[in-house]
Write a protein that holds these residues in place. Sequence first.
Motif, mmCIF file in Angstrom:
data_model
loop_
_atom_site.group_PDB
_atom_site.id
_atom_site.type_symbol
_atom_site.label_atom_id
_atom_site.label_comp_id
_atom_site.label_asym_id
_atom_site.label_seq_id
_atom_site.Cartn_x
_atom_site.Cartn_y
_atom_site.Cartn_z
ATOM 1 N N ALA A 147 -53.315 -42.062 46.279
ATOM 2 C CA ALA A 147 -54.019 -43.257 45.804
ATOM 3 C C ALA A 147 -54.133 -44.278 46.935
ATOM 4 O O ALA A 147 -53.225 -44.435 47.756
ATOM 5 C CB ALA A 147 -53.283 -43.870 44.621
ATOM 6 N N THR A 164 -49.396 -46.666 44.093
ATOM 7 C CA THR A 164 -49.510 -45.698 42.994
ATOM 8 C C THR A 164 -49.607 -46.355 41.615
ATOM 9 O O THR A 164 -49.843 -45.664 40.633
ATOM 10 C CB THR A 164 -48.298 -44.745 42.985
ATOM 11 O OG1 THR A 164 -47.110 -45.469 42.621
ATOM 12 C CG2 THR A 164 -48.110 -44.092 44.348
ATOM 13 N N LYS A 165 -49.425 -47.687 41.544
ATOM 14 C CA LYS A 165 -49.361 -48.356 40.247
ATOM 15 C C LYS A 165 -50.326 -49.538 40.148
ATOM 16 O O LYS A 165 -50.681 -50.150 41.144
ATOM 17 C CB LYS A 165 -47.938 -48.862 39.984
ATOM 18 C CG LYS A 165 -46.891 -47.776 39.889
ATOM 19 C CD LYS A 165 -45.504 -48.382 39.651
ATOM 20 C CE LYS A 165 -44.433 -47.313 39.556
ATOM 21 N NZ LYS A 165 -43.085 -47.902 39.315
ATOM 22 N N GLN A 173 -48.692 -45.862 36.398
ATOM 23 C CA GLN A 173 -49.328 -45.034 37.420
ATOM 24 C C GLN A 173 -50.850 -45.055 37.288
ATOM 25 O O GLN A 173 -51.393 -44.978 36.191
ATOM 26 C CB GLN A 173 -48.823 -43.595 37.323
ATOM 27 C CG GLN A 173 -47.401 -43.389 37.824
ATOM 28 C CD GLN A 173 -46.354 -43.842 36.815
ATOM 29 O OE1 GLN A 173 -46.675 -44.152 35.660
ATOM 30 N NE2 GLN A 173 -45.105 -43.892 37.233
ATOM 31 N N LYS A 174 -51.521 -45.114 38.422
ATOM 32 C CA LYS A 174 -52.981 -45.219 38.456
ATOM 33 C C LYS A 174 -53.700 -43.997 37.881
ATOM 34 O O LYS A 174 -54.875 -44.091 37.520
ATOM 35 C CB LYS A 174 -53.465 -45.441 39.893
ATOM 36 C CG LYS A 174 -53.141 -46.800 40.479
ATOM 37 C CD LYS A 174 -53.681 -46.905 41.902
ATOM 38 C CE LYS A 174 -53.424 -48.266 42.519
ATOM 39 N NZ LYS A 174 -53.947 -48.334 43.914
ATOM 40 N N ASP A 175 -53.009 -42.847 37.821
ATOM 41 C CA ASP A 175 -53.683 -41.648 37.322
ATOM 42 C C ASP A 175 -53.555 -41.489 35.812
ATOM 43 O O ASP A 175 -53.975 -40.473 35.252
ATOM 44 C CB ASP A 175 -53.164 -40.395 38.034
ATOM 45 C CG ASP A 175 -51.670 -40.150 37.806
ATOM 46 O OD1 ASP A 175 -50.992 -41.032 37.211
ATOM 47 O OD2 ASP A 175 -51.178 -39.077 38.222
ATOM 48 N N LEU A 223 -51.160 -38.333 43.007
ATOM 49 C CA LEU A 223 -50.951 -39.760 42.820
ATOM 50 C C LEU A 223 -50.620 -40.471 44.126
ATOM 51 O O LEU A 223 -51.042 -41.606 44.350
ATOM 52 C CB LEU A 223 -49.836 -39.991 41.798
ATOM 53 C CG LEU A 223 -49.479 -41.445 41.480
ATOM 54 C CD1 LEU A 223 -50.676 -42.190 40.900
ATOM 55 C CD2 LEU A 223 -48.305 -41.498 40.512
ATOM 56 N N TYR A 224 -49.911 -39.786 45.004
ATOM 57 C CA TYR A 224 -49.486 -40.420 46.248
ATOM 58 C C TYR A 224 -50.619 -40.509 47.268
ATOM 59 O O TYR A 224 -50.448 -41.076 48.355
ATOM 60 C CB TYR A 224 -48.264 -39.697 46.815
ATOM 61 C CG TYR A 224 -47.075 -39.865 45.897
ATOM 62 C CD1 TYR A 224 -46.305 -41.028 45.936
ATOM 63 C CD2 TYR A 224 -46.759 -38.892 44.937
ATOM 64 C CE1 TYR A 224 -45.239 -41.216 45.072
ATOM 65 C CE2 TYR A 224 -45.683 -39.072 44.073
ATOM 66 C CZ TYR A 224 -44.941 -40.238 44.139
ATOM 67 O OH TYR A 224 -43.891 -40.429 43.271
#
Length: 203
Positions: free
Chosen positions: A83, A166-167, A190-192, A80-81
């Motif tokens: 992104a 990340t969001k 969170q984007k994932d 995630l980090y």
Amino acid sequence: MKKQLLSSALLAITLFLTACSGDDSSPINDGGPDTYPNTSFEIGDTGPGGGIVFYLAADGHGYEVANTLGLAKWEDVDNLYDAIDISGLGTAIGTGAANTELIVNAIGNGNYAAKICADYEHGGKSDWFLPSKDELIAVYNHFRSHWDLNIEVNNHWSSSQGSNNTKSWNTDFSVNSATTPFNNWTFEIQKDQTLYVVPIRKF
């Protein structure tokens, strides 16, 4: 007799030239990708791309929404980090199309929310995009008051990035905003995460 014929001929020529010159002073409504008079569509109508008209702006432009296309991540990353921090993404109505272009240019190929909307074609139109935060809220408001959309009653992605890389913003279509605090139905996530994707377009 000759004078009468000459006068008639001159009159005919004058009328012909007047008709050909036309009058281009009448205003034309430029509706973006399509051109329609302001009164052509009303909320709830089927739009020029086959979607449902959910928003009419003061400048005469309108927005239509298609069906939910399915589930996807905002960005498909293993970590995630990792992104991408995409600058210039807006939240207001009118920013979704530019947001989608910026996201696709930054991320590239893949099966993620913005790309799915950018690749979508329906009703002879190929300019669909992932709605911004406020555009998605406008879809939600129409959905909750009209119930005429083929949309999943669940969380949908917007094209607006959140407070960090990340969001991103999403809206939960299952929640009644009249009885629920704003940050419980429109919030960063969170984007994932895998949420629903719905495309809109401007006309």
